[in-house]
Design an enzyme around this catalytic site. Sequence first.
Site, PDB file in Angstrom:
ATOM      1  N   ARG A   1     -27.253 -12.037 -36.278  1.00  0.00           N
ATOM      2  CA  ARG A   1     -27.443 -10.852 -35.412  1.00  0.00           C
ATOM      3  C   ARG A   1     -27.143  -9.628 -36.274  1.00  0.00           C
ATOM      4  O   ARG A   1     -26.231  -9.288 -36.949  1.00  0.00           O
ATOM      5  CB  ARG A   1     -26.905 -10.824 -34.145  1.00  0.00           C
ATOM      6  CG  ARG A   1     -27.393 -11.749 -33.100  1.00  0.00           C
ATOM      7  CD  ARG A   1     -26.809 -11.806 -31.673  1.00  0.00           C
ATOM      8  NE  ARG A   1     -25.713 -12.579 -31.645  1.00  0.00           N
ATOM      9  CZ  ARG A   1     -24.346 -12.054 -31.439  1.00  0.00           C
ATOM     10  NH1 ARG A   1     -24.162 -10.793 -31.505  1.00  0.00           N
ATOM     11  NH2 ARG A   1     -23.617 -12.680 -31.274  1.00  0.00           N
TER      12      ARG A   1
ATOM     13  N   ALA B   1     -33.167 -16.114 -35.287  1.00  0.00           N
ATOM     14  CA  ALA B   1     -33.433 -16.446 -33.973  1.00  0.00           C
ATOM     15  C   ALA B   1     -32.662 -15.431 -32.864  1.00  0.00           C
ATOM     16  O   ALA B   1     -33.336 -14.842 -31.998  1.00  0.00           O
ATOM     17  CB  ALA B   1     -33.060 -18.012 -33.723  1.00  0.00           C
TER      18      ALA B   1
ATOM     19  N   HIS C   1     -22.642 -13.960 -20.970  1.00  0.00           N
ATOM     20  CA  HIS C   1     -22.765 -14.831 -22.047  1.00  0.00           C
ATOM     21  C   HIS C   1     -21.764 -15.836 -21.780  1.00  0.00           C
ATOM     22  O   HIS C   1     -20.550 -15.902 -22.316  1.00  0.00           O
ATOM     23  CB  HIS C   1     -22.403 -13.971 -23.099  1.00  0.00           C
ATOM     24  CG  HIS C   1     -22.471 -14.416 -24.541  1.00  0.00           C
ATOM     25  ND1 HIS C   1     -21.578 -13.991 -25.673  1.00  0.00           N
ATOM     26  CD2 HIS C   1     -23.361 -15.327 -25.057  1.00  0.00           C
ATOM     27  CE1 HIS C   1     -22.132 -14.710 -26.703  1.00  0.00           C
ATOM     28  NE2 HIS C   1     -22.992 -15.394 -26.369  1.00  0.00           N
TER      29      HIS C   1
ATOM     30  N   GLY D   1     -18.842 -18.522 -32.079  1.00  0.00           N
ATOM     31  CA  GLY D   1     -17.548 -19.139 -32.883  1.00  0.00           C
ATOM     32  C   GLY D   1     -16.364 -19.231 -32.525  1.00  0.00           C
ATOM     33  O   GLY D   1     -15.417 -19.458 -33.335  1.00  0.00           O
ATOM     34  N   SER D   2     -15.987 -19.137 -31.089  1.00  0.00           N
ATOM     35  CA  SER D   2     -14.616 -19.390 -30.680  1.00  0.00           C
ATOM     36  C   SER D   2     -14.329 -20.599 -29.801  1.00  0.00           C
ATOM     37  O   SER D   2     -13.417 -20.477 -29.191  1.00  0.00           O
ATOM     38  CB  SER D   2     -13.999 -18.094 -30.243  1.00  0.00           C
ATOM     39  OG  SER D   2     -15.030 -17.588 -29.144  1.00  0.00           O
ATOM     40  N   GLY D   3     -15.391 -21.281 -29.698  1.00  0.00           N
ATOM     41  CA  GLY D   3     -15.091 -22.723 -29.168  1.00  0.00           C
ATOM     42  C   GLY D   3     -16.140 -22.737 -27.698  1.00  0.00           C
ATOM     43  O   GLY D   3     -15.696 -23.791 -26.984  1.00  0.00           O
TER      44      GLY D   3
ATOM     45  N   ASN E   1     -23.239 -19.476 -40.560  1.00  0.00           N
ATOM     46  CA  ASN E   1     -23.702 -19.264 -39.207  1.00  0.00           C
ATOM     47  C   ASN E   1     -25.118 -20.304 -38.959  1.00  0.00           C
ATOM     48  O   ASN E   1     -26.348 -20.000 -38.354  1.00  0.00           O
ATOM     49  CB  ASN E   1     -24.114 -17.779 -38.985  1.00  0.00           C
ATOM     50  CG  ASN E   1     -24.585 -17.482 -37.632  1.00  0.00           C
ATOM     51  OD1 ASN E   1     -24.253 -18.339 -36.528  1.00  0.00           O
ATOM     52  ND2 ASN E   1     -25.616 -16.587 -37.310  1.00  0.00           N
ATOM     53  N   ALA E   2     -25.305 -21.205 -39.918  1.00  0.00           N
ATOM     54  CA  ALA E   2     -26.184 -22.179 -39.945  1.00  0.00           C
ATOM     55  C   ALA E   2     -26.453 -22.757 -38.391  1.00  0.00           C
ATOM     56  O   ALA E   2     -25.185 -22.835 -37.775  1.00  0.00           O
ATOM     57  CB  ALA E   2     -25.949 -23.268 -40.887  1.00  0.00           C
ATOM     58  N   ARG E   3     -27.414 -23.087 -38.116  1.00  0.00           N
ATOM     59  CA  ARG E   3     -27.437 -23.648 -36.588  1.00  0.00           C
ATOM     60  C   ARG E   3     -28.441 -24.831 -36.419  1.00  0.00           C
ATOM     61  O   ARG E   3     -29.111 -25.301 -37.254  1.00  0.00           O
ATOM     62  CB  ARG E   3     -28.277 -22.309 -35.791  1.00  0.00           C
ATOM     63  CG  ARG E   3     -27.063 -21.111 -35.879  1.00  0.00           C
ATOM     64  CD  ARG E   3     -27.019 -20.315 -34.735  1.00  0.00           C
ATOM     65  NE  ARG E   3     -26.185 -19.426 -34.641  1.00  0.00           N
ATOM     66  CZ  ARG E   3     -25.380 -19.188 -33.651  1.00  0.00           C
ATOM     67  NH1 ARG E   3     -25.484 -19.852 -32.432  1.00  0.00           N
ATOM     68  NH2 ARG E   3     -24.396 -18.455 -33.772  1.00  0.00           N
TER      69      ARG E   3
HETATM   70  C1  SPV Z   1     -24.413 -15.949 -30.465  1.00  0.00           C
HETATM   71  O1  SPV Z   1     -24.057 -15.659 -31.537  1.00  0.00           O
HETATM   72  O2  SPV Z   1     -23.528 -15.710 -29.409  1.00  0.00           O
HETATM   73  C2  SPV Z   1     -25.328 -16.906 -30.422  1.00  0.00           C
HETATM   74  C3  SPV Z   1     -26.448 -17.265 -31.411  1.00  0.00           C
HETATM   75  O3  SPV Z   1     -25.460 -17.727 -29.213  1.00  0.00           O
HETATM   76  S1  SPV Z   1     -27.511 -15.703 -31.306  1.00  0.00           S
HETATM   77  O4  SPV Z   1     -28.827 -16.000 -30.711  1.00  0.00           O
HETATM   78  O5  SPV Z   1     -27.508 -15.458 -32.688  1.00  0.00           O
HETATM   79  O6  SPV Z   1     -26.774 -14.797 -30.271  1.00  0.00           O
HETATM   80 MN    MN Z   2     -24.186 -16.777 -27.819  1.00  0.00          MN
END
Ligand code: SPV
Ligand code: MN
Length: 606
Positions: free
Chosen positions: A87, A208, A235, A256-258, A368-370
Amino acid sequence: MEVFPESLRGRLSSFMSNKLYQLHNTNLVTFLSDIVELCEPDSVYLVEGTREDLEYVKRKALENGEEIPLLNRNHTVHFDHPLDQARAREDTFILSGKIPFVNTRPREEGLKEVLGILKGSMKNREMLVGFYSLGPVNSKHRILAVQVTDSTYVIHSEMMLYRSAFWEFSGNVDFLRFVHSRGTQDIKRRRIAIDLGGTVYSVNTTYAGNSVGLKKLALRLTLNMAVNGGWLSEHMAIIGIDGERTHYVTASFPSGSGKTSTSMLGKLISDDLAFIRNVDGKARAWNPEAGVFGIIHGINPKDDPIIWEVLHKDDEVIFSNVLLKPDGTVYWDGSGEPEPEKGVNFTGEWWKGKRDGEGKPVPASHPNARFTVRLTSFRNLDPRYEDPEGVEVEAMIFGVKDYNTLVPIAEAFDWAHGVVTMGASMESARTSAVLGKSDEMEFNPMALLDFISVSLGMYLRNYLDFGRRLSKSPRIYSANYFLKGEKGFLNSKEDKRVWLRWIAERLEGKAGSILTPIGYIPKYDDLSRLFYHVLGKDYSRESYEAQFTIRLKAYKEKFKRIKDIYMSVDDTPAEVIEILDKQLLEIDKYVREFGDRVTPSQLESS
Ligand code: SPV
Ligand code: MN
């Protein structure tokens, strides 16, 4: 209805024209004509969401190189520009006057600039139009949205992540609008401009989180709608946890925290977003999405068996920014598989030991690969994700990645205490899902700071009022899976299963608690029983004492920082400051009696 403007008609096949005509939606025709005139695509394809549409979009994505085929014919890989892997906070702004903590740009100036960049951006390309519903299509609370894009990857992702709803656009219904162009991938001219009137423009990006309008771009719009309409757009994951019966809880964690791993521990309704409304005095939640765009780093068969299965069976998957191996399969770091010698990744050709221009090692897969998959691929999916009435929320978890302060799990005294001292006070180590340095501690209330589109004061006022209007407000919990002691992490990954069971038992009145200045914590006996029952593990008193010692001094410093932040915001509700002051006084009382820390056994015997 009158015939469509020539700009639009000339770019639609007669089949498409006919389809659009049948909707009799002048709002839609006007919007599409305006965008066609702005972006000047060669042709326009309306994506109803049929099997044929999906095949068409997938074929085009492979033809134009936005996706690359893999050995498994239902799998593809997509790469974003090396500087477009997450992002883009700095390039994302709300078109409005200044709002504290929110990136804004004066409306006219910001709009003029982004429209200038979008001008003619789809020349020699096809414009795809997707039609979706945020939330179950047959729910009276659903929100309709249209995506316009020249990216087949964006539409392909949306066909997996959202509920297609073309025929719901019949009549003059209104909808949220997302306009995206890959542009020329000129990252310096990347812009994501959010008009709270209901339109988001995004250009020169494909990641994305910046391009798939219905995900985080829509969140800015729905958050604003929620604050104005007395509901919550959050969120948060939504999961059902089993006890005597299923209890639905929401879980808010910064990326990224669970959050994703937590949502795999129960019955899955949502892994990322929740709409929560007051329905007859109860908080009820829906997932606006129908798929998962999850972090793949660290997904391995032992810790994430369900996701692993989804990524290895025959269902559709789009991998992004992983390593493409010469044999047509993919690799990502933390999978437990040996690192390949070479392949193709987000930087192009990759080999073991590759370094970037600054001499830093290039990882095989981006942190941050998805993966992009449908909810229906998960064996733990709860069929109630399609319930038009949503599920009743009994508890809300606010989780952070905090190495130093927060205990693994604690229950708030009441709604307002939880909203203020747990949700609104979140601080978490920065994630790789945002461009920039990872691991710095960041203020991130409700894991929403990146997505907030109104002032924090208004947002919190709505939150506090929302709970008060319920006949029964959900209980609130703070969670932290990352607490460290002198020798490193104090918990193992699977311990979160126990915390969830403890919450279920609290809701059923089965588990006790110990009163602390920051809320209620679990009792040793309950946890020891649950560790054995849930994980088959012996849980030592020493582990418990280390994990649940309240680090009073660190908590106090944290709440002082948080209070300073809220004091600096003009419209913070007085109540927020009162609750923080009370929290600080309470901690002080314990500091006087116990010093910098207090252990659970000291608390129990006092
Ligand atoms: C996040 O980073 O909180 C996500 C992925 O869910 S994104 O679509 O990049 O926000
Ligand atoms: Mn998110």
